[in-house]
Structure formats: structure tokens, C-alpha cells
Design an enzyme around this catalytic site. Structure first.
Site, PDB file in Angstrom:
ATOM      1  N   ASP A 140     -94.286-116.482  37.282  1.00 39.74           N
ATOM      2  CA  ASP A 140     -95.497-115.728  37.606  1.00 39.74           C
ATOM      3  C   ASP A 140     -96.506-116.683  38.224  1.00 39.74           C
ATOM      4  O   ASP A 140     -96.240-117.884  38.355  1.00 39.74           O
ATOM      5  CB  ASP A 140     -96.063-115.026  36.361  1.00 39.74           C
ATOM      6  CG  ASP A 140     -96.737-113.702  36.718  1.00 39.74           C
ATOM      7  OD1 ASP A 140     -97.569-113.700  37.648  1.00 39.74           O
ATOM      8  OD2 ASP A 140     -96.445-112.683  36.062  1.00 39.74           O
ATOM      9  N   HIS A 201     -96.985-112.187  42.741  1.00 41.87           N
ATOM     10  CA  HIS A 201     -96.979-112.967  41.495  1.00 41.87           C
ATOM     11  C   HIS A 201     -96.156-114.244  41.643  1.00 41.87           C
ATOM     12  O   HIS A 201     -95.383-114.601  40.748  1.00 41.87           O
ATOM     13  CB  HIS A 201     -96.440-112.126  40.333  1.00 41.87           C
ATOM     14  CG  HIS A 201     -97.439-111.133  39.808  1.00 41.87           C
ATOM     15  ND1 HIS A 201     -98.650-111.517  39.270  1.00 41.87           N
ATOM     16  CD2 HIS A 201     -97.389-109.782  39.707  1.00 41.87           C
ATOM     17  CE1 HIS A 201     -99.310-110.426  38.867  1.00 41.87           C
ATOM     18  NE2 HIS A 201     -98.579-109.362  39.132  1.00 41.87           N
ATOM     19  N   GLU A 265     -97.273-105.225  41.870  1.00 44.18           N
ATOM     20  CA  GLU A 265     -98.620-105.735  42.172  1.00 44.18           C
ATOM     21  C   GLU A 265     -98.630-106.775  43.291  1.00 44.18           C
ATOM     22  O   GLU A 265     -99.338-107.777  43.206  1.00 44.18           O
ATOM     23  CB  GLU A 265     -99.239-106.342  40.902  1.00 44.18           C
ATOM     24  CG  GLU A 265     -99.376-105.341  39.773  1.00 44.18           C
ATOM     25  CD  GLU A 265    -100.037-105.922  38.538  1.00 44.18           C
ATOM     26  OE1 GLU A 265    -100.890-105.253  37.954  1.00 44.18           O
ATOM     27  OE2 GLU A 265     -99.679-107.048  38.130  1.00 44.18           O
TER      28      GLU A 265
HETATM   29  C1  ACM Z   1     -96.781-105.070  35.266  1.00 43.59           C
HETATM   30  O1  ACM Z   1     -97.319-104.847  34.177  1.00 43.59           O
HETATM   31  N1  ACM Z   1     -97.458-105.601  36.254  1.00 43.59           N
HETATM   32  C2  ACM Z   1     -95.391-104.737  35.498  1.00 43.59           C
END
Ligand code: ACM
Ligand code: ZN
Length: 709
Positions: A140, A201, A265
Site C-alpha cells: 500500500d 495505492h 481507490e
Molecule cells: C478499500 O477499503 N479501499 C477496499
């Protein structure tokens, strides 16, 4: 006392998850007396469903049959939960099999690192409750946690972040450690599904290898939570070469059929401007249509490429529900987290789905009690009962004959706000017991009070293993507060998020299970220190709340002063760092403008200036009464009394420092300190730089009304 409670809880069958069928006989098999037989048999021809088992306990002994090794393992787990203190096992005939094949829990060692020991401990305890998938979120923005030998800078750079205060934080798992975890999990019939996040991410990887992004620019450490606007560049072939190299090493470590590629995201701002991304859009004749914009379809293109890479290594792709945007890859499995809609859409189109909707209680990073007294979380509210009540198969999928595409359910335990290892367990349990139950057991005949009785038994197992868990705290309806005042008298009611007793003292001693029971709202006419805790059915106390209750005469009103705000630029950890900071008066109309006028990208703190601001002035109250104050700012002073101090909190969010004062009708002075710094990964430019007030007994918070000339 404790023994009596334990016997009470043990007097019934306490198995979690609830088996499909249990018939209780009359009598007990005594493990301490030899004679009976223990027989565990795998018989593939038994006709028992995969992972299912039959378990018989009678005067002849214990007999378990399953058609596979996993089923026998689960028979042993059930047996373990049936053994009563003293070694007796009630006579039972159990037939059991799981509802879902994917019974998952997710761990996030990226935001806060998790030791191999803790990973194993979670696998151990979850497998006892028949949970069989660990989704390991290994990469991440804030850290890359898996050793990839071809890219050593992932270990040297990406695994570490420099926090706002200059400390270096991080860690990663060597490939040897990962093999050890995978083997440990396999012994417990847990499949480890790794997640390698793309195309968003991925800041940690981009920091080490800037050529992975569109611009190739140097990227700073990312030490706040959120969604940065820098993603992997799908316009470059080198991005996919990197991803394939990583996957090549990942598949050597994880035998799992599924590999999770993230996909959530992803900010695409830069793809709009990137010549290579635009070239890719042109070359691939990607055009915006009703399935998405061109850049959404570019993400879809990138996910398709990942599906192809995984297929080359004989693996299947799973991703968060954003992978639906711009068109889903043909064989992809979808993990539905933004509610159920992604899962419904994918299942209706014939894709397999895992339900993990945050809105339905599958995000265990949410509060499980009053935010004013619980440890900080990312927000939201998910009680044990909410998790228990969730049915992962939506009615319309049943009606459409698509229910079989829901292959499982999973809880997600994102670790942004889990600053200490114990918090991971506190957030998991007991809610993970409810996850285990909805994943394994039939939804028919749900009975929350029966489930709670079995949770009490399971919590005693956690106690034996030294694993922390949440016990509902005594809460004040409408908002808990540890600093109460009254003018003549006050009445303080308490409740808990599930039916439990509460015990209290007023003599300064800590409550014990023998202390007085809370019966009805408590009335105070004198100063008091109330200590109150929840008492579970098995005799364990929750953390003790200490509530200071003080009689006070209303503070007199004074002449109002116009608001003054002074600001100093600098990276201040606290007011102790102000030293010879240069304070300048600034003009703002409203307190909240200290923040709202500040230009910034919420997700990139280093692109803005850090500063501190002192505001002082007067505010008006319209009645002589008791008022409660709340603020996420660093300090709040009212009439020269320091009322709120959030400086020692791990994160300046969900202030747990609310406090009351009695005030006369009219104007009163305030002082407020706001520091823009980063603590616990939270960017306080997302807070309101304001002071909230409400009259005792009211439910609605307002901002204080500030005097202006
Ligand atoms: C997430 O909670 N962004 C998958
Ligand atoms: Zn690009």
C-alpha cells in the site's frame, strides 16, 4: 464467583459457528477416564460435503467422519469447544458443513506493521472458528511488506516511511517468513491470498522506482492515510513488466488459486494528462461509453492485463469492486466493499463475488461502541449484532437464481488507526465470531441472545490465550463524557451495546464483580468520582470508566472581546515546540476558516505549509445552564480554564476529552489552539477548527457563537 459463572455458560452447547444439526443426548463422555475410543476417519466415499463432518459422542467414545482432511480438522475444532471444565463431553450427534467456501479475514500490515507471530496467532484463532482464508494486504502507499528479490529497493525504500516527527517506521516479510506463514496456515486449512495493489495505492513502490508513475518524478514518503493522486502508469510497458516480475515471485510463495490485485481507490487525474496513458488509450481504441470514462476504461485495460499475467501462471484474479468500472475482466472475482451493489452487479453478470460491504458491518475498523470512550478508529459504527445480522446473499440474487455466485464473506481489518498490536485483536473480537458464524452457518433461525451466550464461552477461550477483545463499556445515551458538572443536581443514565450488567463504586475503589449493580439512572447532588464497568456473564469486567462529577456555580458572564487569531508557520509537534515562532495576526471571520481558507490537497500534506494558530475571543450562551464542549483542536480554554487537551491523544480525531462547565447567560471568553501537524497519520486540515457546544440534556451540537465588533 468466576467458577459459578463459567459453569452457567458451559451448561449448554456453546459451539461457534453454530453447526447445521446438533442432537444432544443424555450423559457425558469423560475424557479423564480411559475406556472410550477416539476415532477420526477421512472417507472420501462418505458423501459428506467438502469441509463438512459428522461427530458422534456417546458412551462408546468419540467418532468423527469427514470426506476430506479439512472436515476432520473442523470436527476437532467443534470437539474442542464441546469439552467442558473437568474433561466431560456431552453426548451429541452433530452433522455439519459450511454455507460458504470462502470464509475470510483480512489483515493489513501496511499502515501498521504486524509481526509474523501476530499473523500466526490470528490464523490460529480464526481457524478454530472455521475461517479458512486470510487475505494478506501486502502492499500500500505507506509500506511495501513483501520481499521481491528482483527489486531490492522495495525492501530498502518502500518498506519504510519517515513519519512527520522524523521517526522511521516499517518492516517487511522475507520470502522465508512468508513461506513459514503459508505453511502454518495450510496446517490449519487456511489459504493465504496475497494482495498486490495496482494501479492505485502504490506510492511505496513509486518512491523506490519513480519510473512506475506517469511523470517519473521523485515522490516523498506518504505518511497520512487517504488516496494520493499518483498511481502506476498504465501507459508504460515497463509498469506491466514490473508487475509481472512481482507476480512471478508471488506465485512461487503462495499456492492460492486466487491472487488479489487491489484495484480500489485509484486516482486517475494524472492519466488524463500523461502522453503515454493517452497514447495507450488511442492505440487500444479505448473510448468513453456507458461503462465508463476513457481513464476508467484504461484502469479496466490494466486489470485485464493483470488477469492475463495471472492466467499465465495458472492463477485467478480477484479485486475490489472498482474493477467493475470500465468493464470487468472475463474471469474476475469481485470483492464487494462499497456496499453490496458491486457484488450484486458482478454476480448478476455471472461472476463470483465475496461480500465484504463496509456499510453492512464487514469493516472491523469501525467503532463498536461510543466514539467518545472507545479507542480511535477510522469512523463508522458496527456492533457485534450488526455483524451477526448480516446475510451475505442479497434477496434479489436469490430471486434471480444467482445466489451461488456469492462464494463467501469476509471481514476487513484495515490498520490505519491500530497503533498498537492489541488494537487489532480488540477490533477483531468478538465481531470475528459473528463473521465466522455468518460464513459457516445457515441463516435460518438466527437468535442473537443464543449467539451472545456462545460468544461468552468463546471469549473465555480468548482469555486463556491472552488475546484482548472488546467488552461493551458503560455508555451514556447520547454521548459519553467523563467530566460532568451540575448546578443543583444531575441524573446520569448508562447503557451498554448489548445486554450486560454494570457495577460501580463511589468510594474511589475499582469496581469488582461484587460491587453494586447499576439498576437505574444515578442521581448526584454532591461532588463524586464514579467508577463504573460492565460485568460479563462469565464474571469479567470491562475497562473501568472514571467519571468526575462536580457541583459548580455558573461562571459569571463578562464583557465581550472581538476575536483575534494569531498564526505561526512551522512544523510543530506540540505547543512545547513554539519557542521563538513568529506569530502574526490574521483576519478570519469564523473559527473554522483557520482551516477552510487553507489551500491544500488533503492527501499530500507535504504540498502545504504546516502552522499553528491561537484564536481568542468571546462567545455567547443564551441561558444559565450546564454546557458540554467538544473539539478536535489541540487545546480549548473557557473562561481561563483549560477544558480540552488533545495533545497526548495518538490522533486528533474523535476527541475523547469532552467536558462540561456551568455558565451564566451572556458572554464568556475562549482560547483555542489549532496545530496543523500530522499525528497518527491523520491530517487535521480535515477537521473543523472550531469548538462545539451543547446544553446539558440537548442532543444537537452547535459551533460556539463568536463575538464580532
Ligand atoms: C478499500 O477499503 N479501499 C477496499
Ligand atoms: Zn501515464
Amino acid at each position: 464467583m468466576k467458577l459459578m459463572f463459567s459453569l452457567l455458560v458451559a451448561a449448554a452447547i456453546n459451539v461457534i459457528p453454530k453447526p447445521a444439526s446438533v442432537q444432544v443426548g443424555d450423559g457425558f463422555f469423560d475424557l479423564t477416564k480411559s475406556g472410550g475410543r477416539m476415532e477420526f476417519t477421512v472417507n472420501p466415499a462418505s458423501g459428506i460435503a467438502p469441509e463438512g463432518y459428522t461427530l458422534s459422542v456417546s458412551d462408546k467414545g468419540v467418532k468423527a467422519v469427514a470426506s476430506d482432511e479439512a472436515g476432520l480438522f473442523y470436527a476437532r475444532q467443534t470437539l474442542g469447544q464441546l469439552i467442558q471444565p473437568g474433561g466431560k463431553i456431552p453426548f451429541v450427534e452433530i452433522q455439519d458443513a459450511p454455507r460458504f467456501a470462502w470464509r475470510g479475514f483480512h489483515v493489513d500490515p501496511c499502515r501498521h506493521f504486524m509481526s509474523i507471530e501476530d499473523v500466526k496467532k490470528q490464523i490460529d484463532i480464526m481457524s478454530r472458528y472455521k475461517v479458512n482464508v486470510m487475505h494478506w494486504h501486502l502492499t500500500d502507499d505507506q509500506g511495501w511488506r513483501i520481499e521481491i528479490k528482483k527489486y531490492p529497493r522495495l525492501q530498502e525504500i518502500s518498506a519504510w516511511r519517515t513519519e512527520f516527527d522524523g521517526t522511521v517506521y516499517g518492516g517487511y516479510y522475507t520470502q522465508e517468513e512468508i513461506k513459514e506463514v503459508v505453511a502454518y496456515a495450510a496446517e490449519r486449512f487456511v489459504t493465504v491470498v496475497p494482495e498486490i495493489e495496482m494501479p492505485g495505492h502504490a506510492i511505496s513502490a513509486i518512491r523506490a522506482y519513480p519510473w512506475l508513475s506517469c511523470t517519473g518524478e521523485e515522490v516523498k514518503t506518504f505518511y497520512t492515510w487517504g488516496t494520493p493522486n499518483i498511481s502506476l502508469c498504465p501507459g508504460k510497458e515497463s509498469t506491466f513488466e514490473f508487475l509481472e516480475d512481482v507476480i512471478k515471485e508471488v506465485v512461487e510463495l503462495f499456492p492460492s488459486q486466487y491472487i488479489h490485485i487491489g484495484g480500489d481507490e485509484c486516482r486517475k487525474d494524472r492519466w488524463e494528462k500523461c502522453p503515454l496513458c493517452q497514447q495507450r488509450i488511442e492505440n487500444e481504441t479505448i473510448v468513453a461509453d456507458d461503462r465508463g470514462t476513457a481513464v476508467e476504461k484504461l484502469q479496466s485495460y490494466a486489470v485485464h492485463r493483470m488477469e492475463g499475467i495471472l492466467a499465465k501462471y495458472g492463477r485467478k484474479l480477484i479485486g475490489w469492486d472498482e474493477i467493475l468500472e470500465g468493464g470487468l475482466s472475463p474471469q474476475a472475482t469481485v470483492m464487494s466493499w462499497r456496499g453490496e451493489s458491486g457484488g450484486k452487479k458482478a454476480a448478476a453478470a455471472g461472476h463470483d463475488v465475496i461480500m465484504t460491504p463496509s456499510s453492512e458491518g464487514m469493516y472491523f475498523d469501525a467503532f463498536q461502541g461510543d466514539s467518545k470512550i472507545e479507542p480511535s478508529t477510522i469512523g463508522n459504527y458496527t456492533t457485534l449484532e450488526k455483524v451477526y445480522n448480516y446475510d451475505p446473499v442479497p434477496a434479489e440474487l436469490k430471486a434471480a437464481g444467482k445466489a451461488h455466485h456469492v462464494i463467501g464473506v469476509q471481514c476487513n481489518n484495515w490498520s490505519e488507526y491500530m497503533y498498537e498490536p492489541w488494537q487489532r485483536y480488540y477490533m477483531l473480537f468478538p465481531r470475528a465470531f459473528a463473521l465466522a458464524e455468518i460464513a459457516w452457518s445457515s441463516p435460518d433461525g438466527k437468535d442473537f441472545s443464543d449467539f451472545c451466550r456462545r460468544v461468552d464461552a468463546a471469549c473465555q477461550t480468548l482469555d486463556e490465550m491472552g488475546i484482548p477483545y472488546h467488552i461493551p463499556l458503560p455508555e451514556q445515551p447520547g454521548g459519553s463524557c467523563n467530566n460532568l458538572v451540575f448546578i443543583d443536581k444531575c441524573v446520569v443514565p448508562f447503557c451498554t451495546t448489548r445486554l450486560e450488567e454494570m457495577v460501580w463504586t463511589l468510594d474511589g475503589s475499582d469496581p469488582t464483580p461484587r460491587s453494586r449493580r447499576y439498576m437505574w439512572p444515578m442521581e448526584f447532588t454532591e461532588d463524586a468520582t464514579l467508577k463504573i464497568a460492565t460485568l460479563t456473564a462469565y464474571g469479567k469486567l470491562s475497562p473501568i470508566r472514571t467519571i468526575n462529577i462536580r457541583k459548580m456555580a455558573p461562571l459569571p458572564a463578562s464583557e465581550p472581546e472581538p476575536m483575534k487569531v494569531r498564526r505561526a508557520d512551522g512544523r510543530f509537534l506540540s505547543s512545547a515546540d513554539f519557542g521563538d515562532a513568529e506569530w502574526k495576526e490574521i483576519q478570519v471571520e469564523r473559527l473554522r476558516d483557520i482551516v477552510s481558507l487553507e489551500p491544500y490537497d488533503r492527501n499530500l500534506p507535504d504540498s502545504t505549509r504546516f502552522f499553528a494558530a491561537w484564536a481568542e475571543g468571546s462567545f455567547k450562551v443564551s441561558d444559565t445552564a450546564v454546557y458540554r464542549f467538544s473539539s478536535d483542536c489541540d487545546e480549548v480554554w473557557i473562561d481561563d480554564i483549560k477544558l480540552i487537551d488533545n495533545s497526548s491523544a495518538p490522533v486528533k480525531r474523535y476527541s475523547s476529552q469532552d467536558a462540561e462547565l456551568a455558565l451564566e447567560k451572556g458572554w464568556h471568553s475562549f482560547r483555542m489552539l489549532y496545530i496543523f501537524n500530522i499525528k497518527g497519520g491523520w491530517n487535521p486540515l480535515r477537521n473543523k477548527s472550531d469548538i462545539s457546544i451543547r446544553k446539558a440534556g440537548d442532543s444537537e451540537w452547535k459551533n460556539i457563537k463568536v463575538y464580532h465588533l
